[in-house]
Design a protein around this motif. Structure first.
Motif, PDB file in Angstrom:
ATOM      1  N   ASN A 131       0.829  -1.199   0.000  1.00  0.00           N
ATOM      2  CA  ASN A 131       0.000   0.000   0.000  1.00  0.00           C
ATOM      3  C   ASN A 131       0.866   1.252   0.000  1.00  0.00           C
ATOM      4  O   ASN A 131       0.551   2.230  -0.673  1.00  0.00           O
ATOM      5  CB  ASN A 131      -0.942  -0.014   1.204  1.00  0.00           C
ATOM      6  N   ASN A 157       0.889   4.155  -2.951  1.00  0.00           N
ATOM      7  CA  ASN A 157       0.611   5.562  -2.684  1.00  0.00           C
ATOM      8  C   ASN A 157       1.806   6.477  -2.914  1.00  0.00           C
ATOM      9  O   ASN A 157       1.698   7.688  -2.735  1.00  0.00           O
ATOM     10  CB  ASN A 157       0.066   5.731  -1.266  1.00  0.00           C
ATOM     11  N   ASP A 158       2.927   5.918  -3.320  1.00  0.00           N
ATOM     12  CA  ASP A 158       4.090   6.716  -3.717  1.00  0.00           C
ATOM     13  C   ASP A 158       3.834   7.181  -5.147  1.00  0.00           C
ATOM     14  O   ASP A 158       4.239   6.552  -6.113  1.00  0.00           O
ATOM     15  CB  ASP A 158       5.348   5.855  -3.619  1.00  0.00           C
ATOM     16  N   LEU A 159       3.119   8.280  -5.271  1.00  0.00           N
ATOM     17  CA  LEU A 159       2.592   8.701  -6.565  1.00  0.00           C
ATOM     18  C   LEU A 159       3.658   8.993  -7.611  1.00  0.00           C
ATOM     19  O   LEU A 159       3.444   8.750  -8.791  1.00  0.00           O
ATOM     20  CB  LEU A 159       1.665   9.904  -6.393  1.00  0.00           C
ATOM     21  N   LEU A 209       7.487   8.931   0.416  1.00  0.00           N
ATOM     22  CA  LEU A 209       6.119   9.424   0.521  1.00  0.00           C
ATOM     23  C   LEU A 209       6.117  10.861   1.025  1.00  0.00           C
ATOM     24  O   LEU A 209       6.805  11.190   1.989  1.00  0.00           O
ATOM     25  CB  LEU A 209       5.316   8.549   1.490  1.00  0.00           C
ATOM     26  N   ASP A 267       0.936  12.014   0.164  1.00  0.00           N
ATOM     27  CA  ASP A 267       0.889  10.559  -0.028  1.00  0.00           C
ATOM     28  C   ASP A 267       0.527   9.852   1.279  1.00  0.00           C
ATOM     29  O   ASP A 267      -0.251   8.897   1.293  1.00  0.00           O
ATOM     30  CB  ASP A 267       2.253  10.009  -0.493  1.00  0.00           C
ATOM     31  N   TYR A 290      -2.957   8.685   2.618  1.00  0.00           N
ATOM     32  CA  TYR A 290      -3.673   7.548   2.037  1.00  0.00           C
ATOM     33  C   TYR A 290      -3.054   6.190   2.359  1.00  0.00           C
ATOM     34  O   TYR A 290      -3.588   5.164   1.978  1.00  0.00           O
ATOM     35  CB  TYR A 290      -3.773   7.736   0.520  1.00  0.00           C
ATOM     36  N   VAL A 291      -1.931   6.195   3.052  1.00  0.00           N
ATOM     37  CA  VAL A 291      -1.256   4.939   3.396  1.00  0.00           C
ATOM     38  C   VAL A 291      -2.037   4.237   4.500  1.00  0.00           C
ATOM     39  O   VAL A 291      -2.441   4.861   5.478  1.00  0.00           O
ATOM     40  CB  VAL A 291       0.196   5.206   3.850  1.00  0.00           C
TER      41      VAL A 291
END
Length: 91
Positions: free
Chosen positions: A54, A58-60, A66, A70, A73-74
């Protein structure tokens, strides 16, 4: 008086049970950022209790770190998953 004390103890027990059943709360971004560089690495996230897949998801920008955005949302590991990973395999 005795009933009030029993009621207070019951509420306290319910709160403790709920906290344990749903796992620990996610640490703040600043708590997870152990080296204080303004970003949380995937390794720092996992050490803080995050689910590795996850955190990577979430590491966009896919740089292995992060941002505060970010981090919102983790998701953290559930207690059941932590127990499963520490229990020896049967068989």
């Amino acid at each position: 008086m005795k009933r009030a004390l029993i009621a207070v103890i019951s509420v306290f027990a319910a709160v403790v049970f709920a906290a344990t059943a749903f796992g620990a709360q996610k640490p703040s971004f600043d708590q997870a950022d152990k080296n204080n560089n303004g970003k949380v690495s995937i390794q720092e996230a996992v050490k803080a209790g995050a689910e590795k897949d996850n955190a990577k998801l979430n590491d966009l920008d896919d740089d292995g770190k992060l941002t505060k955005k970010d981090w919102k949302y983790v998701k953290m590991k559930q207690e059941d998953k932590k127990k499963e990973s520490t229990e020896p395999e049967k068989g």
